[in-house]
Design an enzyme around this catalytic site. Structure first.
Site, PDB file in Angstrom:
ATOM      1  N   ASP A 121       7.789  17.982  33.748  1.00 54.47           N
ATOM      2  CA  ASP A 121       7.453  16.587  33.153  1.00 54.47           C
ATOM      3  C   ASP A 121       7.258  15.624  34.477  1.00 54.47           C
ATOM      4  O   ASP A 121       6.594  14.423  34.512  1.00 54.47           O
ATOM      5  CB  ASP A 121       8.599  15.879  32.449  1.00 54.47           C
ATOM      6  CG  ASP A 121       9.960  15.642  33.225  1.00 54.47           C
ATOM      7  OD1 ASP A 121      10.136  16.663  33.811  1.00 54.47           O
ATOM      8  OD2 ASP A 121      10.244  14.488  33.663  1.00 54.47           O
ATOM      9  N   ASP A 166      10.642  23.645  33.807  1.00 57.70           N
ATOM     10  CA  ASP A 166      11.589  22.669  34.133  1.00 57.70           C
ATOM     11  C   ASP A 166      12.289  22.322  32.962  1.00 57.70           C
ATOM     12  O   ASP A 166      12.281  22.767  31.685  1.00 57.70           O
ATOM     13  CB  ASP A 166      10.769  21.370  34.690  1.00 57.70           C
ATOM     14  CG  ASP A 166      11.694  20.350  34.782  1.00 57.70           C
ATOM     15  OD1 ASP A 166      12.675  20.294  35.599  1.00 57.70           O
ATOM     16  OD2 ASP A 166      11.578  19.180  34.148  1.00 57.70           O
ATOM     17  N   ASP A 170      15.071  19.010  32.774  1.00 60.16           N
ATOM     18  CA  ASP A 170      15.460  17.797  32.359  1.00 60.16           C
ATOM     19  C   ASP A 170      14.276  16.831  32.304  1.00 60.16           C
ATOM     20  O   ASP A 170      13.336  16.748  33.335  1.00 60.16           O
ATOM     21  CB  ASP A 170      16.500  17.136  33.577  1.00 60.16           C
ATOM     22  CG  ASP A 170      17.303  15.959  32.949  1.00 60.16           C
ATOM     23  OD1 ASP A 170      16.725  15.406  31.788  1.00 60.16           O
ATOM     24  OD2 ASP A 170      18.098  15.286  33.633  1.00 60.16           O
ATOM     25  N   LYS A 219      11.997  22.548  44.152  1.00 65.63           N
ATOM     26  CA  LYS A 219      10.656  21.896  43.885  1.00 65.63           C
ATOM     27  C   LYS A 219      10.268  20.826  44.570  1.00 65.63           C
ATOM     28  O   LYS A 219      11.081  19.651  44.653  1.00 65.63           O
ATOM     29  CB  LYS A 219      10.398  21.817  42.477  1.00 65.63           C
ATOM     30  CG  LYS A 219      10.826  23.183  41.605  1.00 65.63           C
ATOM     31  CD  LYS A 219      10.793  22.828  40.133  1.00 65.63           C
ATOM     32  CE  LYS A 219      11.755  21.956  39.396  1.00 65.63           C
ATOM     33  NZ  LYS A 219      11.767  21.804  38.064  1.00 65.63           N
TER      34      LYS A 219
END
Length: 256
Positions: free
Chosen positions: A206, A9, A11, A181
């Site tokens: 995250d 990922d 961001d 996702k």
């Protein structure tokens, strides 16, 4: 175990809004130094892979090719091509979504589209929602690029694409087909791109609800890094534990 490749990922993992996460860059640098395959897999549809590539280089000093950036926009295009119900589309979204869809051969149609696609749009209006609502009511297939209710940035957790999609879902009483996702569509296509199998890669992110669920739901090991969306205090009560949980990507041993 030593993984052969990584799905990563961006961001909240590599950067937070406009702020770099230094451990994220060091993690990418290590992957590049060791020649390990990796693919950035992002639900962000507002920017094209070329724009993402330039931003990574200019703002975060991360040098990658566009072939290493797989966005929910690209996954949406791949889904519609596989679905093959028509080529007319109406889109709520920004350039990173709209331009790519039109470049892929789909035609803009506000009256009778085959697909209504909704992604993040910071300039969304009531009229856009009205056009989309009426099209779905007429039978257009309703696609949500991703279910992220919020996005982490330097201001906090701001509304994400999922928040906009929920409005249209309420207005139409129709459930969307989600592509990004944690859905299987984007993960299967990402594996195709990286050329590895589920048991050979690690999903790094995250956000438990998107990044980590994308691994859990699709049989891929996961690494939750506590640098963005999911707070440390939430970890003990997560319904299914990630394979690994770290405060920082600096703690990850790629060779283990």
């Amino acid at each position: 175990m030593a993984y052969k490749g990584y799905l990563v990922d961006m961001d909240g993992t590599i950067y937070l809004g406009s702020k770099p996460i230094p451990a994220g860059k060091r993690f990418v640098d290590t992957l590049q130094e060791k020649g390990l395959p990796f693919l950035f897999v992002t639900n962000n549809t507002t920017k094209s892979p070329e724009t993402v590539q330039k931003r990574l280089a200019d703002e975060f000093n991360i040098q990658v090719g566009t072939d290493l950036i797989y966005t929910a926009s690209l996954a949406t295009i791949d889904y519609m091509k596989d679905d093959d119900k028509g080529d007319k589309v109406y889109v709520i979204g920004e350039a990173g979504l709209i331009d790519l869809i039109l470049e892929a051969g789909f035609e803009w149609d506000e009256n009778n589209p085959d697909y209504v696609v909704v992604g993040l749009d910071s300039q969304v209006t009531y009229e856009k929602f009205t056009i989309a609502t009426l099209a779905v009511q007429k039978g257009a297939t309703f696609i949500g690029t991703n279910s992220d209710k919020n996005l982490p940035n330097e201001r906090g957790l701001v509304p994400g694409a999922g928040a906009l999609i929920s409005l249209l879902e309420t207005a139409t009483q129709t459930e969307p087909i989600y592509v990004g996702k944690p859905e299987a569509v984007i993960m299967e296509k990402a594996l195709d791109r990286i050329g590895l199998t589920k048991d050979e890669v690690l999903m790094v992110g995250d956000n438990y609800e998107t990044d980590i669920r994308s691994g859990i739901n699709n049989g891929i090991d996961t690494l939750l890094v506590l640098s963005g969306f999911t707070p440390k205090e939430a970890v003990p009560s997560l319904p299914v534990a990630p394979t690994y949980v770290l405060d920082s990507l600096d703690e990850w041993d790629i060779d283990k």
